[in-house]
Design an enzyme around this catalytic site. Sequence first.
Site, PDB file in Angstrom:
ATOM      1  N   CYS A 191       0.836  -1.199   0.000  1.00  0.00           N
ATOM      2  CA  CYS A 191       0.000   0.000   0.000  1.00  0.00           C
ATOM      3  C   CYS A 191       0.879   1.260   0.000  1.00  0.00           C
ATOM      4  O   CYS A 191       1.534   1.549  -0.985  1.00  0.00           O
ATOM      5  CB  CYS A 191      -0.981  -0.024   1.162  1.00  0.00           C
ATOM      6  N   HIS A 218      -3.489  -5.603   0.943  1.00  0.00           N
ATOM      7  CA  HIS A 218      -3.371  -5.903   2.368  1.00  0.00           C
ATOM      8  C   HIS A 218      -3.832  -7.339   2.600  1.00  0.00           C
ATOM      9  O   HIS A 218      -4.807  -7.798   2.006  1.00  0.00           O
ATOM     10  CB  HIS A 218      -4.242  -4.961   3.199  1.00  0.00           C
TER      11      HIS A 218
END
Length: 377
Positions: free
Chosen positions: A205, A316
């Site tokens: 991310c 994630h």
Amino acid sequence: MVVMEGAGSPAEVNLKDHDIVNMRVALHANAPVLLVGDIDRGGIFAQLVGTMVLLEPEERALVCGHVINKFRGDPSLLTSGLDFLHERTGVPVAGVVPFFNDIHIPEEDSVGLGADAESESDDAIDVAVMRLPHIANFDDFDPLRHEAGVRVRYVGQASEFGDPDLVVIPGSKTTVADLDWLRAQGLDAQIMAARRGGTPVIGICAGYQILGDELLDPDGVESSVRQSRGLRLLPTTTTFRRDKATHQVRGRVARDEGLLGNCRGAEVVAYEIHMGETSGADLASPFVLHSRSQREVELPDGALDAEGLTLGTYLHGLFHNRDVRRSILAWAGARRGLTVVSTGDDIDPSAEYDKLAALVRRHLDMDLVYRSMGLTR
């Protein structure tokens, strides 16, 4: 039943004018409130009595019970204190929840990243996770911590960097500020030097964004800085957008170089939550998504360099996927002749939450809890 979780203290007087997650939402819903204090940090009676004093009268009226959390030792030693608490506040104690080490759930926030968050082993695959000031979604690394023969270290300064087998830059709530922090600590140079020396580097991310060439923020979404130079370990550019992407995703591994060499075609289940769009990679993406928030799609995700040793992704939960995790660890360990030892089945998050629910149920006065909601069991 709807449970509205609080965040931090409901009596932070300096923040209360803008606080919408604690007593304000309870007042809006006319909801009964359980006030929970962490005895492991000390000062439990001051916490609970002081909070009650600082609440407004209409807020105090909603508090139906106190809960003491993370207690170690003999509960009978608390009896006089619990009586005092009831007498002083007029609110009963709903229960005392014991400290536990055998239930594996993610910590709520980075306060949980203490010394006990590291796997201990002298001869283990050494994973260095950058401890960004605004680190987010760090439960990404729980599966690594639970692997036998793997040590996870959270690195907050250059002197802690060492000679890791794998470097990870995690998610962040504030990407540009944490990129600046990496530079201020000298960790950016160490990451780049480690990668030049053959150590694999993964960015998840915000970490993916940091690994790229540039970060652009034309609308000031993240900060007043309109353009920032990344670590330039991947040929990507990230542009921050006002709309946040939040998706549950399923996909598959599309590459078989380096870190992903043993898991091409493996299914990946993960989620995205980010503000930026990353583009410009000249390389084929390491992952292809075939569903996104229940919609069938065919989208690339992430970037992998030619050696397969610098990996960036928005996914994630990447390490929760066993085949991908084992492939990455196998490559990282092979450089030092270390192997990944099978530890059986992965931890089932649903089962762990069931164990936690059972523990809480045993130690709370559930009749009091249900009565406060106007329910009966």
